[in-house]
Design a protein around this motif. Structure first.
Motif, PDB file in Angstrom:
ATOM      1  N   GLU A 158       0.842  -1.204   0.000  1.00 46.75           N
ATOM      2  CA  GLU A 158       0.000   0.000   0.000  1.00 46.75           C
ATOM      3  C   GLU A 158       0.877   1.253   0.000  1.00 46.75           C
ATOM      4  O   GLU A 158       0.587   2.221  -0.703  1.00 46.75           O
ATOM      5  CB  GLU A 158      -0.927  -0.019   1.219  1.00 46.75           C
ATOM      6  CG  GLU A 158      -2.000  -1.094   1.105  1.00 46.75           C
ATOM      7  CD  GLU A 158      -2.777  -1.312   2.401  1.00 46.75           C
ATOM      8  OE1 GLU A 158      -3.920  -1.782   2.316  1.00 46.75           O
ATOM      9  OE2 GLU A 158      -2.220  -1.026   3.489  1.00 46.75           O
ATOM     10  N   VAL A 159       1.961   1.216   0.791  1.00 48.25           N
ATOM     11  CA  VAL A 159       2.897   2.356   0.801  1.00 48.25           C
ATOM     12  C   VAL A 159       3.609   2.443  -0.558  1.00 48.25           C
ATOM     13  O   VAL A 159       3.808   3.534  -1.103  1.00 48.25           O
ATOM     14  CB  VAL A 159       3.925   2.235   1.952  1.00 48.25           C
ATOM     15  CG1 VAL A 159       4.894   3.415   1.951  1.00 48.25           C
ATOM     16  CG2 VAL A 159       3.218   2.147   3.294  1.00 48.25           C
TER      17      VAL A 159
ATOM     18  N   ALA B 277       2.697  -3.067  -7.101  1.00 48.02           N
ATOM     19  CA  ALA B 277       1.873  -2.704  -5.935  1.00 48.02           C
ATOM     20  C   ALA B 277       0.426  -3.106  -6.128  1.00 48.02           C
ATOM     21  O   ALA B 277      -0.181  -3.713  -5.234  1.00 48.02           O
ATOM     22  CB  ALA B 277       1.995  -1.200  -5.678  1.00 48.02           C
ATOM     23  N   VAL B 278      -0.119  -2.781  -7.309  1.00 51.09           N
ATOM     24  CA  VAL B 278      -1.545  -3.061  -7.564  1.00 51.09           C
ATOM     25  C   VAL B 278      -1.817  -4.564  -7.587  1.00 51.09           C
ATOM     26  O   VAL B 278      -2.856  -5.024  -7.090  1.00 51.09           O
ATOM     27  CB  VAL B 278      -1.992  -2.377  -8.884  1.00 51.09           C
ATOM     28  CG1 VAL B 278      -3.294  -2.969  -9.394  1.00 51.09           C
ATOM     29  CG2 VAL B 278      -2.160  -0.884  -8.657  1.00 51.09           C
ATOM     30  N   VAL B 279      -0.880  -5.335  -8.140  1.00 49.47           N
ATOM     31  CA  VAL B 279      -1.055  -6.801  -8.173  1.00 49.47           C
ATOM     32  C   VAL B 279      -1.230  -7.332  -6.742  1.00 49.47           C
ATOM     33  O   VAL B 279      -2.031  -8.242  -6.495  1.00 49.47           O
ATOM     34  CB  VAL B 279       0.167  -7.473  -8.864  1.00 49.47           C
ATOM     35  CG1 VAL B 279       0.225  -8.960  -8.574  1.00 49.47           C
ATOM     36  CG2 VAL B 279       0.107  -7.231 -10.375  1.00 49.47           C
ATOM     37  N   HIS B 280      -0.518  -6.744  -5.802  1.00 56.15           N
ATOM     38  CA  HIS B 280      -0.591  -7.229  -4.416  1.00 56.15           C
ATOM     39  C   HIS B 280      -1.738  -6.618  -3.603  1.00 56.15           C
ATOM     40  O   HIS B 280      -2.268  -7.265  -2.710  1.00 56.15           O
ATOM     41  CB  HIS B 280       0.741  -6.961  -3.698  1.00 56.15           C
ATOM     42  CG  HIS B 280       1.833  -7.883  -4.147  1.00 56.15           C
ATOM     43  ND1 HIS B 280       2.614  -7.616  -5.236  1.00 56.15           N
ATOM     44  CD2 HIS B 280       2.252  -9.085  -3.661  1.00 56.15           C
ATOM     45  CE1 HIS B 280       3.478  -8.601  -5.410  1.00 56.15           C
ATOM     46  NE2 HIS B 280       3.285  -9.508  -4.464  1.00 56.15           N
ATOM     47  N   THR B 281      -2.077  -5.361  -3.908  1.00 59.89           N
ATOM     48  CA  THR B 281      -3.131  -4.724  -3.088  1.00 59.89           C
ATOM     49  C   THR B 281      -4.521  -4.957  -3.672  1.00 59.89           C
ATOM     50  O   THR B 281      -5.503  -4.991  -2.942  1.00 59.89           O
ATOM     51  CB  THR B 281      -2.917  -3.194  -2.997  1.00 59.89           C
ATOM     52  OG1 THR B 281      -2.923  -2.656  -4.319  1.00 59.89           O
ATOM     53  CG2 THR B 281      -1.604  -2.858  -2.307  1.00 59.89           C
ATOM     54  N   GLY B 282      -4.592  -5.088  -4.999  1.00 59.73           N
ATOM     55  CA  GLY B 282      -5.880  -5.177  -5.662  1.00 59.73           C
ATOM     56  C   GLY B 282      -6.500  -3.797  -5.795  1.00 59.73           C
ATOM     57  O   GLY B 282      -5.995  -2.814  -5.253  1.00 59.73           O
ATOM     58  N   ILE B 283      -7.619  -3.737  -6.525  1.00 58.44           N
ATOM     59  CA  ILE B 283      -8.317  -2.460  -6.723  1.00 58.44           C
ATOM     60  C   ILE B 283      -9.710  -2.601  -6.128  1.00 58.44           C
ATOM     61  O   ILE B 283     -10.388  -3.610  -6.333  1.00 58.44           O
ATOM     62  CB  ILE B 283      -8.395  -2.115  -8.232  1.00 58.44           C
ATOM     63  CG1 ILE B 283      -6.974  -1.867  -8.770  1.00 58.44           C
ATOM     64  CG2 ILE B 283      -9.276  -0.898  -8.469  1.00 58.44           C
ATOM     65  CD1 ILE B 283      -6.883  -1.757 -10.272  1.00 58.44           C
ATOM     66  N   ALA B 284     -10.151  -1.569  -5.402  1.00 63.50           N
ATOM     67  CA  ALA B 284     -11.421  -1.661  -4.676  1.00 63.50           C
ATOM     68  C   ALA B 284     -12.612  -1.796  -5.610  1.00 63.50           C
ATOM     69  O   ALA B 284     -13.546  -2.555  -5.328  1.00 63.50           O
ATOM     70  CB  ALA B 284     -11.569  -0.451  -3.766  1.00 63.50           C
ATOM     71  N   GLY B 285     -12.644  -1.093  -6.729  1.00 62.33           N
ATOM     72  CA  GLY B 285     -13.792  -1.181  -7.641  1.00 62.33           C
ATOM     73  C   GLY B 285     -13.672  -0.187  -8.778  1.00 62.33           C
ATOM     74  O   GLY B 285     -12.732   0.613  -8.832  1.00 62.33           O
TER      75      GLY B 285
ATOM     76  N   LEU C 172      -7.467   2.156  -3.203  1.00 59.98           N
ATOM     77  CA  LEU C 172      -7.602   1.132  -2.163  1.00 59.98           C
ATOM     78  C   LEU C 172      -8.976   1.177  -1.492  1.00 59.98           C
ATOM     79  O   LEU C 172      -9.261   0.386  -0.589  1.00 59.98           O
ATOM     80  CB  LEU C 172      -6.510   1.317  -1.096  1.00 59.98           C
ATOM     81  CG  LEU C 172      -5.066   1.116  -1.583  1.00 59.98           C
ATOM     82  CD1 LEU C 172      -4.069   1.620  -0.532  1.00 59.98           C
ATOM     83  CD2 LEU C 172      -4.810  -0.349  -1.898  1.00 59.98           C
ATOM     84  N   GLY C 173      -9.814   2.128  -1.933  1.00 57.59           N
ATOM     85  CA  GLY C 173     -11.155   2.254  -1.354  1.00 57.59           C
ATOM     86  C   GLY C 173     -11.134   2.782   0.064  1.00 57.59           C
ATOM     87  O   GLY C 173     -12.007   2.472   0.871  1.00 57.59           O
ATOM     88  N   ARG C 174     -10.152   3.618   0.369  1.00 56.39           N
ATOM     89  CA  ARG C 174     -10.021   4.141   1.738  1.00 56.39           C
ATOM     90  C   ARG C 174     -10.528   5.575   1.867  1.00 56.39           C
ATOM     91  O   ARG C 174     -10.257   6.223   2.862  1.00 56.39           O
ATOM     92  CB  ARG C 174      -8.550   4.133   2.156  1.00 56.39           C
ATOM     93  CG  ARG C 174      -7.987   2.761   2.437  1.00 56.39           C
ATOM     94  CD  ARG C 174      -6.537   2.920   2.822  1.00 56.39           C
ATOM     95  NE  ARG C 174      -5.986   1.656   3.299  1.00 56.39           N
ATOM     96  CZ  ARG C 174      -5.166   1.554   4.338  1.00 56.39           C
ATOM     97  NH1 ARG C 174      -4.815   2.622   5.008  1.00 56.39           N
ATOM     98  NH2 ARG C 174      -4.699   0.382   4.704  1.00 56.39           N
ATOM     99  N   THR C 175     -11.197   6.072   0.834  1.00 57.83           N
ATOM    100  CA  THR C 175     -11.602   7.488   0.877  1.00 57.83           C
ATOM    101  C   THR C 175     -13.107   7.640   1.062  1.00 57.83           C
ATOM    102  O   THR C 175     -13.885   6.740   0.763  1.00 57.83           O
ATOM    103  CB  THR C 175     -11.205   8.198  -0.432  1.00 57.83           C
ATOM    104  OG1 THR C 175     -11.693   7.411  -1.524  1.00 57.83           O
ATOM    105  CG2 THR C 175      -9.716   8.370  -0.545  1.00 57.83           C
TER     106      THR C 175
END
Lengths: 273, 260
Positions: free
Chosen positions: B61-62, B133-141, B223-226
């Protein structure tokens, strides 16, 4: 002998003073550090405060040691900073080095005198203001554990940085364009001198290799001595021992610079002079 | 507008031709830029390697924040950064008048002519880091991707604003090669999760000098954190770019042409 030393010292004083005066005209350039240094330090302060959380120690360093390390590292950087490589490269490229090859003095000595003058300016316009900010704004105890050893180590780091950069500048005699090589070197030096992160965070084998490379003697060693202890690659040393190693490393760097100088000047053609 | 596109196309063509002429220099400078990319996540790699973390943030994520920062830096270095160096050089030598004589807006002229491929390594490095990074974190939507794009463009606007402010200052602070260091240092706050900084720094990095918009907020969106309120944060970013444009034009008026 005394006359020789006296003559050398007079020469050194004259060049250092001239350089000081020359760069004093650009003192606002140095004053940029008064803003930049504390900002970088603040970022490191917050990063490491967050990373430590409530724990006491990380890789053998307490949070307070880590903060002091970054403060010391920044201040040491102002004292030992060097651009002899750029200067020499410019002289070779423009052909102006010719005037030095005609003078009855070693160019390296001239460059060293220039560095002394330039860094005295750095001491007043970078080191002292940043020290005041670290102590009074960030409330960091910036008193070295062993002031004498720290001073000695910083002095050795000063020479180490100079000789290494001078060797780098000598590459200009061999390559048409050495700026790329100097950029790569600066990148590697940034990583392995310990200015970004203490070297104890690197994998063990990488730490061990640093004993045979010049980088740690330029910043990491004096910053660790400032904190009162030295550890690298799982080896903990007494301060006088690592100081002796640092001294030997400086001697080796000096000898390499001399050999490289003698080989390099033979290639000088003075084109453009 | 068509005329502008035509000019820009020609300038890009000239830049590509120039890069092709000095291939070795082009390749070497891009490799060095690519290597410099390693430096940005190095501290993060070593911190997580030591078993520690930024509270509430995983390693990838970082890395996502830092990859987005690198990408934004790459795009602006390619398209806008040259304005600083061209302005600085021409003001110092006193021949900025040549730009003022051109039959178009000086800022636009500099944007067109300063296009450089030397930052390609930065973009390639950024894309590589981003992918990992994206491969490991994934995308929220899907909506989060749209939000990311909007915030990423806002972050690029902030970065462009920073370059323009630096260029504007170079009119007054003639020949100061360390000018960019001031802004580089401020950008440091945008390379890490904003939550690790005190509230006042978070506020400054969101509203005053919105460097948080460069990497942190776009990554948070992906990351869908907003929260939906995040879209309001675009306003300070756009205002920051407009400030850069305004200040640059204002400083042109103060140009004295000494030495020209």
């Amino acid at each position: 002998m005394i006359d020789f030393i006296s003559q050398k010292l007079n020469f050194l004083k004259a060049v250092a003073l001239a350089t000081y005066k020359e760069w004093s005209a650009y003192r606002t350039h140095s004053l940029v550090s008064v803003f930049v240094g504390p900002v970088y330090f603040a970022v490191q302060y917050f990063i490491w405060t967050a990373v430590y959380g409530g724990s006491n120690s990380l890789n053998g360093m307490a949070l307070q040691d880590m903060i002091r390390y970054f403060g010391a590292s920044a201040l040491i950087g102002y004292l030992v900073m060097d651009f002899a490589d750029w200067n020499l490269s410019m002289l070779v490229h423009t052909g102006k080095f010719l005037t030095f090859s005609l003078r009855p003095l070693h160019h390296r000595f001239f460059a060293l005198a220039q560095k002394i003058g330039h860094r005295i300016l750095g001491f007043f316009f970078e080191f002292l203001p940043c020290l005041v900010i670290f102590v009074f704004v960030f409330q960091i105890d910036m008193m070295p554990v062993y002031p004498f050893y720290t001073l000695l180590s910083v002095l050795l780091a000063f020479f180490m940085t100079f000789y290494v950069h001078y060797c780098l500048g000598l590459l200009s005699f061999w390559f048409v364009q050495s700026s790329g090589i100097r950029s790569v070197f600066n990148l590697v030096a940034d990583i392995f001198s310990g200015t970004l992160i203490p070297l104890v965070f690197f994998p063990g084998w990488m730490q061990f290799v640093q004993f045979f490379l010049p980088f740690q003697y330029m910043n990491y060693v004096p910053a660790m001595i400032f904190n009162g202890s030295y550890t690298l690659g799982g080896v903990t040393m007494e301060i006088p021992v690592i100081l002796c190693i640092q001294f030997c490393a400086v001697i080796v760097a000096f000898l390499i610079s001399e050999i490289l100088y003698r080989c390099s000047v033979r290639r000088f053609t003075g084109v453009g002079a | 507008m068509k005329r502008f596109f035509k000019i820009y196309k020609e300038c890009i063509h000239a830049s590509v031709t120039s890069a092709a002429a000095y291939r070795a220099d082009f390749i070497l400078s891009n490799i060095i830029t690519l290597l410099y990319n390693i430096l940005l996540p190095l501290v993060t790699i070593l911190i997580y390697g030591a078993g520690r973390s930024f509270p509430g943030w995983g390693f990838y994520e970082v890395l996502l924040i830092q990859s987005i920062f690198t990408l934004s830096n790459g795009f602006t270095s390619m398209t806008v950064s040259g304005i600083l160096y061209m302005t600085m050089g021409r003001v110092k030598s006193g021949d900025y008048e040549i730009i003022l004589l051109k039959p178009m807006d000086p800022l636009l002229y500099l944007v067109f002519t300063s296009f450089s491929l030397s930052s390609l390594g930065l973009i390639i490095g950024g894309i590589a880091l981003f992918t990992v990074a994206v491969v490991h974190t994934g995308i929220a939507g899907f909506l989060q991707v749209l939000e990311f794009i909007v915030l990423f463009l806002s972050g690029t606007a902030v970065m462009s604003g920073l370059w323009l402010l630096m260029a504007a200052l170079s009119f007054q602070w003639v020949g100061n090669s360390r000018l960019s260091e001031i802004f580089d240092s401020l950008q440091e706050f945008g390379k890490y999760p904003l939550g690790i900084f005190p509230k006042i720094v978070q506020g400054l990095a969101t509203f005053l000098i919105p460097v948080g918009m460069i990497g942190f907020y776009p990554a948070s969106a992906l990351l869908g954190r907003t929260e939906p309120v995040i879209l309001w944060f675009i306003i300070p970013a756009i205002l920051f770019l407009l400030l850069g444009i305004f200040l640059y034009h204002y400083m042109i008026r103060l140009y004295k042409g000494v030495g020209g």
